[in-house]
Design a protein around this motif. Structure first.
Motif, PDB file in Angstrom:
ATOM      1  N   LEU A 121       0.818  -1.211   0.000  1.00 36.98           N
ATOM      2  CA  LEU A 121       0.000   0.000   0.000  1.00 36.98           C
ATOM      3  C   LEU A 121       0.852   1.261   0.000  1.00 36.98           C
ATOM      4  O   LEU A 121       1.943   1.283   0.564  1.00 36.98           O
ATOM      5  CB  LEU A 121      -0.924   0.010   1.220  1.00 36.98           C
ATOM      6  N   SER A 122       0.332   2.301  -0.631  1.00 38.48           N
ATOM      7  CA  SER A 122       0.983   3.601  -0.581  1.00 38.48           C
ATOM      8  C   SER A 122       1.041   4.075   0.864  1.00 38.48           C
ATOM      9  O   SER A 122       0.318   3.585   1.729  1.00 38.48           O
ATOM     10  CB  SER A 122       0.194   4.611  -1.423  1.00 38.48           C
ATOM     11  N   GLU A 123       1.894   5.041   1.114  1.00 42.49           N
ATOM     12  CA  GLU A 123       2.033   5.550   2.482  1.00 42.49           C
ATOM     13  C   GLU A 123       0.706   6.033   3.022  1.00 42.49           C
ATOM     14  O   GLU A 123      -0.095   6.630   2.314  1.00 42.49           O
ATOM     15  CB  GLU A 123       3.058   6.701   2.508  1.00 42.49           C
ATOM     16  N   GLY A 124       0.481   5.751   4.298  1.00 44.97           N
ATOM     17  CA  GLY A 124      -0.771   6.159   4.921  1.00 44.97           C
ATOM     18  C   GLY A 124      -0.997   5.396   6.212  1.00 44.97           C
ATOM     19  O   GLY A 124      -0.183   4.555   6.608  1.00 44.97           O
ATOM     20  N   GLU A 125      -2.108   5.683   6.859  1.00 45.99           N
ATOM     21  CA  GLU A 125      -2.435   5.034   8.130  1.00 45.99           C
ATOM     22  C   GLU A 125      -3.248   3.774   7.865  1.00 45.99           C
ATOM     23  O   GLU A 125      -4.476   3.759   7.996  1.00 45.99           O
ATOM     24  CB  GLU A 125      -3.204   6.009   9.023  1.00 45.99           C
ATOM     25  N   HIS A 126      -2.552   2.714   7.488  1.00 48.68           N
ATOM     26  CA  HIS A 126      -3.205   1.461   7.147  1.00 48.68           C
ATOM     27  C   HIS A 126      -3.059   0.453   8.293  1.00 48.68           C
ATOM     28  O   HIS A 126      -2.025   0.414   8.961  1.00 48.68           O
ATOM     29  CB  HIS A 126      -2.606   0.875   5.868  1.00 48.68           C
ATOM     30  N   VAL A 127      -4.097  -0.351   8.494  1.00 50.79           N
ATOM     31  CA  VAL A 127      -4.077  -1.360   9.551  1.00 50.79           C
ATOM     32  C   VAL A 127      -4.648  -2.661   8.994  1.00 50.79           C
ATOM     33  O   VAL A 127      -5.318  -2.667   7.951  1.00 50.79           O
ATOM     34  CB  VAL A 127      -4.902  -0.922  10.783  1.00 50.79           C
ATOM     35  N   PHE A 128      -4.362  -3.765   9.674  1.00 50.75           N
ATOM     36  CA  PHE A 128      -4.988  -5.019   9.259  1.00 50.75           C
ATOM     37  C   PHE A 128      -5.540  -5.771  10.466  1.00 50.75           C
ATOM     38  O   PHE A 128      -5.076  -5.612  11.595  1.00 50.75           O
ATOM     39  CB  PHE A 128      -4.023  -5.904   8.459  1.00 50.75           C
ATOM     40  N   PHE A 129      -6.571  -6.573  10.204  1.00 47.71           N
ATOM     41  CA  PHE A 129      -7.247  -7.358  11.224  1.00 47.71           C
ATOM     42  C   PHE A 129      -7.377  -8.798  10.714  1.00 47.71           C
ATOM     43  O   PHE A 129      -7.795  -9.014   9.572  1.00 47.71           O
ATOM     44  CB  PHE A 129      -8.647  -6.812  11.511  1.00 47.71           C
ATOM     45  N   ILE A 130      -7.006  -9.745  11.552  1.00 52.30           N
ATOM     46  CA  ILE A 130      -7.157 -11.156  11.203  1.00 52.30           C
ATOM     47  C   ILE A 130      -8.528 -11.600  11.691  1.00 52.30           C
ATOM     48  O   ILE A 130      -8.826 -11.544  12.887  1.00 52.30           O
ATOM     49  CB  ILE A 130      -6.058 -12.009  11.857  1.00 52.30           C
ATOM     50  N   ALA A 131      -9.391 -12.023  10.774  1.00 51.20           N
ATOM     51  CA  ALA A 131     -10.750 -12.408  11.158  1.00 51.20           C
ATOM     52  C   ALA A 131     -11.336 -13.379  10.141  1.00 51.20           C
ATOM     53  O   ALA A 131     -11.127 -13.231   8.926  1.00 51.20           O
ATOM     54  CB  ALA A 131     -11.645 -11.174  11.269  1.00 51.20           C
ATOM     55  N   ASP A 132     -12.056 -14.351  10.642  1.00 54.91           N
ATOM     56  CA  ASP A 132     -12.780 -15.312   9.822  1.00 54.91           C
ATOM     57  C   ASP A 132     -14.242 -14.889   9.798  1.00 54.91           C
ATOM     58  O   ASP A 132     -14.942 -14.979  10.807  1.00 54.91           O
ATOM     59  CB  ASP A 132     -12.633 -16.716  10.420  1.00 54.91           C
ATOM     60  N   LEU A 133     -14.720 -14.423   8.658  1.00 56.85           N
ATOM     61  CA  LEU A 133     -16.078 -13.903   8.571  1.00 56.85           C
ATOM     62  C   LEU A 133     -17.138 -14.996   8.535  1.00 56.85           C
ATOM     63  O   LEU A 133     -18.331 -14.709   8.391  1.00 56.85           O
ATOM     64  CB  LEU A 133     -16.218 -12.984   7.361  1.00 56.85           C
TER      65      LEU A 133
END
Length: 246
Positions: free
Chosen positions: A53-65
């Motif tokens: 991803l381009s620079e920025g305030e990115h986050v990730f979450f591990i989740a089974d929907l």
């Protein structure tokens, strides 16, 4: 000049963003300045996506929907959102005579029920801004069916119907809800399938444009739906299939 497709200052959730179409959508939304919340089950692939991803305030979450508790936890941890792309899904070819309840449960859980429950929780928690945009990734298979894909097509038909119902229900908050219906898109899933090169070439003849889709083809349409350029569009089902449905 103002870039009407800019996603600057927008927080965008993309489910199923560890690879393929979801990854491409996350990347292109970040290119347009969005802050991306990535969601998928595979941590290492999520990290790979985040690094793209381009620079920025990115986050990730591990989740089974497909897991209710995971959905509740995810909804509570997500920021207030300007845009949501619901891409998580499962493709499985099963002729009707071989369908078992566990197959139906798996496909409906991940392809539609998990997304419904996530949206419900986000609404309850007031995590979706007024004026936000929600986009479901459906499939042209919901309208042009093929042998062996009855359950997959049924799940995507459910996505289409829910898209329209949700669009009507959220319209008073100026929240728009649309669905993208891709045709055959070249992703890494081909490496894991039993489809031969010869079969692919035969199938390609059904596409007047002369090629299958690429993940970015879908991502560019998702960017449009997340942007202010689509402010008057809601309840729409948008085929993008290189002419296949013709």
């Amino acid at each position: 000049m103002k870039n009407i497709f800019s996603l600057a200052q927008k927080k965008i959730l993309v489910t199923g963003s560890s690879s393929g179409i979801g990854r491409a959508i996350a990347v292109q939304c970040a290119v347009q300045g969005g802050s991306i919340s990535l969601v998928a089950r595979n941590e290492s692939k999520l990290i790979e996506t985040k690094e793209m991803l381009s620079e920025g305030e990115h986050v990730f979450f591990i989740a089974d929907l497909a897991n209710d508790e995971a959905i509740f936890k995810l909804a509570s941890e997500l920021p207030i959102l300007d845009g949501i792309v619901l891409n998580a899904g499962l493709v499985k070819t099963v002729p009707v005579r071989f369908i078992k309840r566990e197959v139906m449960d798996d496909m409906f859980n991940l392809n539609i029920q998990g997304s419904i429950l996530l949206i419900q929780q986000l609404i309850k928690l007031k995590k979706i801004k007024n004026g936000a945009s929600i986009c479901f990734i459906s499939s042209i298979a919901s309208q042009k069916v093929t042998l062996g894909n009855a359950i997959y097509s049924a799940t995507k038909g459910a996505v289409n119907a829910f898209t329209k119902a949700l669009a009507l229900e959220l319209s008073s908050k100026q929240i728009r809800v649309n669905a993208i219906l891709p045709g055959f898109v070249e992703t890494n899933i081909l490496n894991e399938s039993a489809i031969s090169e010869e079969q692919l070439e035969i199938h390609k003849n059904n596409y007047p444009i002369g090629r299958f889709g690429k993940p970015d083809d879908i991502a560019y349409l998702a960017v449009y739906l997340m942007s202010d350029a689509s402010q008057w569009m809601t309840g729409s089902l948008l085929p993008i299939d290189g002419g296949y449905s013709l």
